[in-house]
Motif scaffolding. Structure first.
Motif, short mmCIF file in Angstrom:
data_model
loop_
_atom_site.label_atom_id
_atom_site.label_comp_id
_atom_site.label_asym_id
_atom_site.label_seq_id
_atom_site.Cartn_x
_atom_site.Cartn_y
_atom_site.Cartn_z
N MET A 7 0.86 -1.19 0.00
CA MET A 7 0.00 0.00 0.00
C MET A 7 0.89 1.24 0.00
SD MET A 7 -2.98 -1.39 0.05
CE MET A 7 -2.36 -2.90 -0.68
N ALA A 8 0.35 2.36 -0.51
CA ALA A 8 1.13 3.60 -0.59
C ALA A 8 1.41 4.17 0.80
CB ALA A 8 0.40 4.62 -1.44
N ASN A 9 0.46 4.03 1.70
CA ASN A 9 0.65 4.56 3.06
C ASN A 9 0.75 3.41 4.06
OD1 ASN A 9 -2.04 4.06 2.35
ND2 ASN A 9 -2.84 5.42 3.93
N GLY A 10 1.14 3.76 5.30
CA GLY A 10 1.39 2.71 6.29
C GLY A 10 0.30 2.61 7.35
N VAL A 11 0.53 1.70 8.29
CA VAL A 11 -0.38 1.49 9.41
C VAL A 11 0.33 1.94 10.69
CG1 VAL A 11 -1.52 -0.28 10.82
CG2 VAL A 11 -1.63 -0.40 8.32
N PRO A 12 -0.28 2.87 11.45
CA PRO A 12 0.37 3.40 12.65
C PRO A 12 0.82 2.29 13.60
CG PRO A 12 -1.79 4.44 12.30
CD PRO A 12 -1.64 3.40 11.25
N LEU A 13 2.06 2.37 14.06
CA LEU A 13 2.65 1.47 15.07
C LEU A 13 2.90 0.04 14.60
CD1 LEU A 13 0.66 2.63 18.23
CD2 LEU A 13 3.04 3.15 17.68
N LYS A 14 2.60 -0.22 13.34
CA LYS A 14 2.69 -1.62 12.88
C LYS A 14 4.09 -2.21 13.04
CE LYS A 14 1.66 -4.44 8.78
NZ LYS A 14 2.93 -4.68 8.10
N GLY A 15 5.12 -1.42 12.70
CA GLY A 15 6.49 -1.94 12.80
C GLY A 15 6.85 -2.34 14.22
N ALA A 16 6.45 -1.51 15.18
CA ALA A 16 6.73 -1.81 16.59
C ALA A 16 5.90 -3.02 17.04
CB ALA A 16 6.40 -0.60 17.46
N ILE A 17 4.65 -3.09 16.64
CA ILE A 17 3.79 -4.21 17.04
C ILE A 17 4.37 -5.53 16.54
CG2 ILE A 17 1.51 -5.29 16.74
CD1 ILE A 17 0.35 -2.39 16.48
N LEU A 18 4.73 -5.57 15.26
CA LEU A 18 5.25 -6.84 14.69
C LEU A 18 6.57 -7.23 15.34
CD1 LEU A 18 4.49 -6.58 10.86
CD2 LEU A 18 3.09 -7.54 12.68
N VAL A 60 -9.46 3.06 7.25
CA VAL A 60 -9.07 1.66 6.98
C VAL A 60 -7.71 1.37 7.62
CG1 VAL A 60 -8.48 -0.02 5.17
CG2 VAL A 60 -10.45 1.50 4.87
N ALA A 61 -6.76 2.31 7.48
CA ALA A 61 -5.44 2.14 8.09
C ALA A 61 -5.57 2.07 9.61
CB ALA A 61 -4.51 3.29 7.69
N ALA A 62 -6.39 2.97 10.18
CA ALA A 62 -6.55 3.01 11.64
C ALA A 62 -7.23 1.74 12.15
CB ALA A 62 -7.34 4.25 12.05
N ALA A 63 -8.26 1.27 11.44
CA ALA A 63 -8.98 0.07 11.87
C ALA A 63 -8.07 -1.15 11.81
CB ALA A 63 -10.22 -0.16 11.00
#
Ligand code: ATP
Ligand code: MG
Length: 311
Positions: free
Chosen positions: A51-62, A283-286
């Motif tokens: 996707m063109a944009n990211g998901v907040p905090l995803k890198g830290a969560i994973l 959608v990104a936030a959800a």
């Protein structure tokens, strides 16, 4: 300081370390001949495109979910070796670079990666369910008659696929084909380890209200000891299907804590597999909320608490 919004980071430049490779979600940097800095961005891929944009905090969560699993699984699976070394960034980074990779990176052992996605399926869903409805098989393996959508298999099954280059699609293969790719000895050990790790992880998650329907592992080879090592991310919502156990019901699609929300949105909008799609903020936030929910259940504390402990 705790209320400072965390920026969404889809691309990172670290001048202090040579970049080895960049995947759909991660950037790998060389620390030394044996060590990599494994950096997880907030990028998200679905149907093999980013996707063109990211998901907040995803890198830290994973990163934190994987680190948690490396600890739990090392205790639960006798003899299991993993690539995990430390969550502390290497000394070579500048203070600004440390800040950039904080919480979203780990140092790992650099290993030769087996060109296999070691997929294990405990429940029949997704492409496996589609194939089964047509032919009664999953990755060409005959399955018992009469399975319903999202029902557990009598036993978890190992259904490897090839590991495609960036931009290519992975191809489902039979365990026999996996033997041809990596050789008999490694293939059978990879299968055995994948099934053991899945079973241990699924039991742990089930006690915390999550069904791990299926997942993908990667393995590397320690060439000095000839040992097979669990690498990459492990049992995250990116590499697995996570279902809330409380709403689980056979015979229909399940809610999930993973990318399924995004996949459903892409399908509904006719954007499945299209390059450069910008997710609407909701959608990104959800999607981020679902990842956070999975994190809390598995790790047993909030991401904030976990990050505070990192210092
Ligand atoms: P996706 O996971 O979305 O399919 P991807 O496969 O391109 O994307 P990323 O997760 O973005 O992968 O990047 C991680 C890369 O690092 C993968 O190619 C993986 O095989 C590789 N890798 C993981 N652990 C190690 C390791 N210990 N040594 C060397 N390479 C590793
Ligand atoms: Mg990956």
């Amino acid at each position: 300081a705790t209320n400072t919004p965390v920026p969404v980071v889809t691309s990172i430049e670290l001048a202090s370390l040579p970049k080895l490779a960049s995947g759909k979600v991660r950037d790998l940097y060389t620390v030394d001949a044996q060590t990599l800095l494994f950096v997880t961005t907030d990028r998200i891929s679905a149907y093999d495109v980013i996707m063109a944009n990211g998901v907040p905090l995803k890198g830290a969560i994973l990163t934190q979910i994987s680190a948690h699993w490396f600890r739990v699984l090392s205790g639960a699976v006798p003899g299991l070796k993993t690539h995990f070394l430390t969550l502390t960034p290497p000394a070579a980074l500048t203070p600004a670079e440390r800040q950039l990779v904080r919480a979203r990176s780990m140092q790992v052992r650099k290993l030769r990666v087996f060109p296999l996605e070691a997929i294990v399926r405990g429940y029949i869903t997704g492409s496996a369910w589609s194939e089964y409805q047509k032919s009664g098989t999953v990755h060409g393996l005959p399955q018992p008659a009469g399975l319903s959508q999202c029902e557990p298999f009598p036993e978890p099954i190992y259904t490897p696929s090839t590991k495609a280059e960036l931009g290519q699609h992975d191809e489902n293969i039979s365990p026999q084909k996996a033997v041809e790719i990596v050789g008999e000895r490694y293939a059978s050990r990879i299968e055995e380890l994948a099934l053991q790790v899945y079973k241990a992880g699924a039991a742990y998650a089930r006690e915390r209200g999550i069904i791990i329907a299926d997942t993908k592992f990667e393995f590397g080879l320690d060439e000095e000891t000839d040992e097979i090592v669990l690498i990459d991310e492990v049992l995250t919502p990116d590499s697995s299907r996570f279902w809330p156990a409380d709403g689980y019901e056979v015979g229909r699609d399940q809610d999930s804590f993973d990318k399924q929300y995004l996949r459903n949105w892409l399908t509904k909008e006719g954007l499945k597999g299209k390059d450069g799609v910008e997710m609407p903020a909701d959608v990104a936030a959800a999607t981020g909320e679902r990842y956070l929910d999975a994190f809390k259940r598995l790790v047993g504390k909030t991401l904030e608490e976990t990050l505070a402990e990192l210092g």
